[in-house]
Design a protein around this motif. Structure first.
Motif, PDB file in Angstrom:
ATOM      1  N   UNK A 175       0.835  -1.196   0.000  1.00  7.06           N
ATOM      2  CA  UNK A 175       0.000   0.000   0.000  1.00  7.06           C
ATOM      3  C   UNK A 175       0.869   1.244   0.000  1.00  7.06           C
ATOM      4  N   UNK A 176       1.957   1.205   0.759  1.00  7.86           N
ATOM      5  CA  UNK A 176       2.864   2.345   0.813  1.00  7.86           C
ATOM      6  C   UNK A 176       3.452   2.634  -0.567  1.00  7.86           C
ATOM      7  N   UNK A 177       3.784   1.574  -1.318  1.00  5.15           N
ATOM      8  CA  UNK A 177       4.339   1.748  -2.661  1.00  5.15           C
ATOM      9  C   UNK A 177       3.335   2.435  -3.581  1.00  5.15           C
ATOM     10  N   UNK A 180       2.900   6.203  -2.571  1.00  9.44           N
ATOM     11  CA  UNK A 180       3.999   7.049  -3.039  1.00  9.44           C
ATOM     12  C   UNK A 180       3.766   7.556  -4.457  1.00  9.44           C
ATOM     13  N   UNK A 181       2.948   6.831  -5.221  1.00  6.30           N
ATOM     14  CA  UNK A 181       2.676   7.226  -6.604  1.00  6.30           C
ATOM     15  C   UNK A 181       1.615   8.322  -6.694  1.00  6.30           C
ATOM     16  N   UNK A 182       1.052   8.710  -5.550  1.00  2.00           N
ATOM     17  CA  UNK A 182       0.061   9.783  -5.542  1.00  2.00           C
ATOM     18  C   UNK A 182       0.710  11.164  -5.567  1.00  2.00           C
ATOM     19  N   UNK A 183       2.009  11.217  -5.321  1.00  2.93           N
ATOM     20  CA  UNK A 183       2.685  12.508  -5.202  1.00  2.93           C
ATOM     21  C   UNK A 183       2.849  13.176  -6.554  1.00  2.93           C
ATOM     22  N   UNK A 184       3.057  14.483  -6.521  1.00  5.06           N
ATOM     23  CA  UNK A 184       3.113  15.296  -7.741  1.00  5.06           C
ATOM     24  C   UNK A 184       4.309  14.975  -8.628  1.00  5.06           C
ATOM     25  N   UNK A 185       5.291  14.231  -8.109  1.00  2.00           N
ATOM     26  CA  UNK A 185       6.480  13.931  -8.907  1.00  2.00           C
ATOM     27  C   UNK A 185       6.185  12.935 -10.029  1.00  2.00           C
ATOM     28  N   UNK A 186       5.029  12.264  -9.976  1.00  2.00           N
ATOM     29  CA  UNK A 186       4.681  11.294 -11.007  1.00  2.00           C
ATOM     30  C   UNK A 186       3.690  11.905 -11.988  1.00  2.00           C
ATOM     31  N   UNK A 187       3.675  11.418 -13.227  1.00  2.00           N
ATOM     32  CA  UNK A 187       2.726  11.947 -14.219  1.00  2.00           C
ATOM     33  C   UNK A 187       1.272  11.735 -13.760  1.00  2.00           C
ATOM     34  N   UNK A 188       0.390  12.536 -14.301  1.00  2.00           N
ATOM     35  CA  UNK A 188      -1.020  12.491 -13.892  1.00  2.00           C
ATOM     36  C   UNK A 188      -1.637  11.117 -14.125  1.00  2.00           C
ATOM     37  N   UNK A 214      -5.153   6.184   6.715  1.00  2.00           N
ATOM     38  CA  UNK A 214      -5.763   7.195   7.574  1.00  2.00           C
ATOM     39  C   UNK A 214      -4.747   8.223   8.060  1.00  2.00           C
ATOM     40  N   UNK A 215      -3.491   7.962   7.818  1.00  2.00           N
ATOM     41  CA  UNK A 215      -2.449   8.814   8.374  1.00  2.00           C
ATOM     42  C   UNK A 215      -2.196  10.027   7.493  1.00  2.00           C
ATOM     43  N   UNK A 216      -1.287  10.878   7.957  1.00  2.00           N
ATOM     44  CA  UNK A 216      -0.935  12.075   7.203  1.00  2.00           C
ATOM     45  C   UNK A 216      -0.054  11.749   6.002  1.00  2.00           C
ATOM     46  N   UNK A 217       0.269  10.466   5.816  1.00  2.00           N
ATOM     47  CA  UNK A 217       1.077  10.080   4.656  1.00  2.00           C
ATOM     48  C   UNK A 217       0.230  10.080   3.393  1.00  2.00           C
ATOM     49  N   UNK A 218      -0.983   9.517   3.469  1.00  2.00           N
ATOM     50  CA  UNK A 218      -1.810   9.340   2.276  1.00  2.00           C
ATOM     51  C   UNK A 218      -2.761  10.495   2.022  1.00  2.00           C
ATOM     52  N   UNK A 219      -3.267  11.130   3.073  1.00  2.00           N
ATOM     53  CA  UNK A 219      -4.335  12.122   2.882  1.00  2.00           C
ATOM     54  C   UNK A 219      -3.871  13.379   2.135  1.00  2.00           C
ATOM     55  N   UNK A 220      -2.705  13.986   2.456  1.00  2.00           N
ATOM     56  CA  UNK A 220      -2.297  15.190   1.704  1.00  2.00           C
ATOM     57  C   UNK A 220      -2.217  14.990   0.192  1.00  2.00           C
ATOM     58  N   UNK A 221      -1.570  13.909  -0.299  1.00  2.00           N
ATOM     59  CA  UNK A 221      -1.568  13.739  -1.763  1.00  2.00           C
ATOM     60  C   UNK A 221      -2.957  13.486  -2.333  1.00  2.00           C
ATOM     61  N   UNK A 222      -3.835  12.835  -1.545  1.00  2.00           N
ATOM     62  CA  UNK A 222      -5.206  12.637  -2.016  1.00  2.00           C
ATOM     63  C   UNK A 222      -5.933  13.970  -2.142  1.00  2.00           C
ATOM     64  N   UNK A 235     -13.596  10.154  -3.754  1.00  2.00           N
ATOM     65  CA  UNK A 235     -14.313   8.984  -3.220  1.00  2.00           C
ATOM     66  C   UNK A 235     -13.518   8.356  -2.080  1.00  2.00           C
ATOM     67  N   UNK A 236     -12.197   8.301  -2.247  1.00  2.00           N
ATOM     68  CA  UNK A 236     -11.345   7.736  -1.189  1.00  2.00           C
ATOM     69  C   UNK A 236     -11.411   8.586   0.074  1.00  2.00           C
ATOM     70  N   UNK A 237     -11.359   9.906  -0.075  1.00  2.00           N
ATOM     71  CA  UNK A 237     -11.470  10.796   1.088  1.00  2.00           C
ATOM     72  C   UNK A 237     -12.818  10.611   1.782  1.00  2.00           C
ATOM     73  N   UNK A 238     -13.853  10.392   0.986  1.00  2.00           N
ATOM     74  CA  UNK A 238     -15.189  10.168   1.567  1.00  2.00           C
ATOM     75  C   UNK A 238     -15.171   8.950   2.482  1.00  2.00           C
ATOM     76  N   UNK A 239     -14.608   7.860   2.011  1.00  2.00           N
ATOM     77  CA  UNK A 239     -14.579   6.638   2.819  1.00  2.00           C
ATOM     78  C   UNK A 239     -13.632   6.785   4.014  1.00  2.00           C
ATOM     79  N   UNK A 240     -12.476   7.412   3.809  1.00  2.00           N
ATOM     80  CA  UNK A 240     -11.536   7.584   4.913  1.00  2.00           C
ATOM     81  C   UNK A 240     -12.117   8.474   6.005  1.00  2.00           C
ATOM     82  N   UNK A 241     -12.861   9.504   5.617  1.00  2.00           N
ATOM     83  CA  UNK A 241     -13.394  10.455   6.601  1.00  2.00           C
ATOM     84  C   UNK A 241     -14.472   9.844   7.475  1.00  2.00           C
TER      85      UNK A 241
END
Length: 521
Positions: A175-177, A180-188, A214-222, A235-241
Motif C-alpha cells: 500500500x505504501x508503494x 507514493x505514486x500519488x505525489x506530484x512527482x509522477x505523471x497524472x 488514515x495517516x498524514x502520509x496518504x491524505x495530503x496527496x489525495x 471517493x477515497x477521502x469520503x470513505x476515509x473520513x
C-alpha cells in the motif's frame, strides 16, 4: 537486446577496474557491475524479457537505460585512468551519479529477474492469484514510469475480477508503494491509476492498509489530487473520513475543506460530475460529525454549499442526503446557537423542510428542525426577532403548514408536532402571524389538531399558535369559531390542557362583545 547489453558489462568492468583516484568508490561500482552481469546472464531474466508484448516494451525501456548507464560508466572510468590534476570535485560528483544510476539499474534488473523466477514456478490453481500479484508488485517497484503503469493496470484488472481476495493480499509495504505514486512527482496518468487502486483498498476495508491510509502520509496527496478533479481521490477521502474524527481533522488541517466545497458549488452551478459531487458532500458530512471543526467548516461556507445542493434539481439523491445530514450535524450542538443561526440565515431551515418533506420526514430530519425551533423560539432579543423574520421571508410557513396538514400521508406524529412547534414560534413575530391568519389552510390545520378524538398528542403548540393568530384580525377569530374550535377547546379545557381555557375565553369573549357591543376594558 539482453545479449547486447550483457556484452557491454565486461568493457565497463575493465574500465572501472583500471580507473584511479577514488579506489573505494570504483570498488563498490565494480562489485555492483558483477552482480548486474550475473543477473543479465540468468535464464530467468531472459524468461522475463520474453513475456507478452506489453511486458516486452517495458523490458526494452529498462535494458536501454541499463545500456546508457553502462556506456556512461565506461566513459567516466576512462577519464580517470591518469592522475587527476584538476576538477576533482566535479569528477567525484560524476562518479557518485554513476553509482546511483547503477544502483537503480541493478535494482530494476533484480526485480525483473524475480518476475522471471515467478514465471518459472508456473501458475498453480490455488496460488495463481498470489503469484500474479507478486509479479505485479515487482513491476510496481521498478523505477520506470511504463513499469508503474503496467503494474497499476494489472492490479486494476485483478481488482475488478476478485477485489476482496486481491486486497486481502496487500500488506503495508504494498500500500505504501502505491501511496507514493500519488505525489506530484509522477505523471497524472500514474497518479490517477494509483488513486483508483487506493480507492479499491479503502472501499474493501483491508485491515492491513487502513492505518497507513488514515495517516498524514496518504491524505495530503489525495487532497492535492482532489483539487485537480480526480474522482477516485474524492471517493477515497469520503470513505476515509467516515472512520474517525482524527481522519477528519487531518483532512481539515491539510486544506481539504475549500476544494470539497468548491466541488459542491461547481456541481450546483454547472451540473458537474455527480459521483464527485456526492463524494465531496459525503466527506463534508463526515467531517461535520466532529464538533471541534464545525465552526471552521461554517467559516469556509459549508452551510451555503449544502443548502445549494438541497435546492439543486440535478443533484443526486445521495448528494442531497449527505447535504441534509451535514446540516443536521450543524444543528446538533446544543450549546452552540451561533451555528444554528447560521443555518437559518443561509436558508437551511427552508432547504431542510423542502428536502425532508420529499422524503417522508425521517426522524433525523425531525431532530434537526426541532433543534432550529430552539434558536428561533427564544422569547426576546433582536437576534431571535431576526430569525423569526427570516423564517417568514424564506417561505418556510407554507411547507410547515403542508406537513401539519398531511394527516393521511404517513407523516409521523413527531414530524407533525415539530412543524406545529415551529409555526408557534414563527407566529410570535407579528408579520408572520398576519400571514398565517389570512391562510385558511393554516388556521384550519391548527384547529384540526385540536380534535381530541383524532389525536392522542400534546396540543400545547397548536393552541399557542392560535393564540398568536387571534390578535391578527377579527376575521381570523370568526374563522376559528366557524371551524368548531370552541367545542374542541371546551373538551381540552376540561382535560386541563395548557392554554385551552385562555383561547376559549378569547373566542367566546370576542363573540359576546360583538353581540352586546361591549368594549374590552
Amino acid at each position: 537486446m539482453v545479449a547486447r547489453v550483457g556484452g557491454m558489462v565486461p568493457a565497463a568492468l575493465d574500465a572501472v577496474r583500471a580507473a584511479g583516484g577514488f579506489p573505494g568508490l570504483w570498488k563498490a561500482i565494480a562489485h555492483n557491475l558483477e552482480k548486474l552481469r550475473a543477473c543479465l546472464h540468468n535464464p530467468s531474466f531472459h524468461q522475463a524479457c520474453q513475456l507478452e508484448t506489453k511486458n516486452k516494451a517495458v523490458c526494452r525501456e529498462l535494458l536501454q537505460s541499463v545500456a546508457d548507464m553502462l556506456a556512461w560508466a565506461t566513459d567516466i572510468a576512462g577519464r580517470c585512468r591518469g592522475p587527476l590534476t584538476a576538477g576533482k570535485m566535479q569528477m567525484r560528483s560524476s562518479i557518485d551519479e554513476v553509482a546511483v544510476k547503477l544502483d537503480i539499474s541493478l535494482r530494476d534488473c533484480e526485480l525483473l529477474l524475480k518476475i522471471g523466477e515467478l514465471y518459472d514456478e508456473g501458475p498453480l490453481d490455488g496460488t495463481s492469484t498470489c503469484v500474479e500479484l507478486q509479479r505485479l508488485l515487482a513491476w510496481l517497484e521498478m523505477s520506470h514510469t511504463e513499469a508503474k503503469i503496467l503494474a497499476l493496470d494489472g492490479l486494476l484488472e485483478a481488482l475488478n475480477k476478485d477485489e476482496k481476495r486481491v486486497v486481502s493480499m496487500f500488506g503495508r509495504d504494498n500500500v505504501s508503494a502505491v501511496v507514493q505514486l500519488l505525489t506530484a512527482s509522477w505523471p497524472e496518468v500514474v497518479r490517477d491509476k494509483a488513486a483508483t487502486v487506493v480507492c479499491h483498498v479503502v472501499i474493501t476495508g483491508s485491515s492491513n492498509a487502513w492505518q497507513l491510509l488514515e495517516s498524514e502520509v496518504a491524505i495530503p496527496p489525495l487532497i492535492r489530487l482532489a483539487k485537480s478533479g480526480s474522482q477516485k481521490a474524492v471517493v477515497t477521502l469520503h470513505h476515509l473520513s467516515s472512520t474517525s474524527f482524527n481522519t477528519a481533522w487531518v483532512i481539515v488541517s491539510h486544506g481539504g475543506i475549500g476544494p470539497l466545497i468548491d466541488m459542491c458549488n461547481c456541481c450546483v452551478k454547472t451540473g458537474g460530475d455527480s459521483v464527485t459531487q456526492s463524494a465531496a458532500a459525503g466527506t463534508l458530512k463526515n467531517i461535520s460529525a466532529a464538533p471541534h471543526v464545525r465552526q471552521l467548516l461554517a467559516d469556509h461556507g459549508t452551510v451555503g454549499a449544502m443548502v445549494g445542493l438541497l435546492h439543486c434539481s440535478d443533484a443526486l439523491p445521495e448528494s442531497k442526503e449527505h447535504a441534509a445530514e451535514c446540516l443536521i450535524n450543524f444543528t446538533s450542538s446544543a450549546n452552540d446557537d451561533c451555528l444554528r443561526r447560521a443555518v437559518v440565515s443561509e436558508g437551511g431551515l427552508y432547504a431542510l423542510l423542502l428536502y425532508l418533506g420529499d422524503t417522508n420526514w425521517h426522524e433525523a430530519g425531525v431532530r434537526a428542525i426541532r433543534n432550529l425551533v430552539g434558536v428561533i423560539s427564544t422569547t426576546s432579543g433582536d437576534t431571535t426577532r431576526m430569525m423569526k423574520r427570516l423564517g417568514g421571508e424564506q417561505r418556510c410557513v407554507p411547507l410547515l403548514v403542508r406537513t401539519m396538514r398531511e394527516v393521511e400521508s404517513g407523516v409521523s406524529n413527531s414530524a407533525r408536532e415539530v412543524a406545529v412547534q415551529m409555526l408557534a414560534s414563527l407566529a410570535t413575530y407579528p408579520p408572520n402571524a398576519m400571514k398565517m391568519g389570512k391562510d385558511l389552510a393554516c388556521v384550519a390545520g391548527l384547529v384540526h389538531l385540536l380534535d381530541p378524538d383524532r389525536y392522542n398528542t400534546r396540543y400545547k403548540h397548536a393552541i399557542q399558535c392560535l393564540l398568536s393568530l387571534t390578535s391578527t384580525s377579527k376575521r381570523c377569530r370568526e374563522i376559528m369559531t366557524l371551524l368548531r374550535t370552541n367545542s374542541h377547546l371546551r373538551r381540552l379545557s376540561d382535560l386541563n390542557v395548557e392554554g385551552a381555557t385562555e383561547l376559549l375565553h378569547r373566542l367566546e369573549g370576542g363573540r359576546l362583545r360583538s353581540l352586546f357591543g361591549i368594549r374590552k376594558q
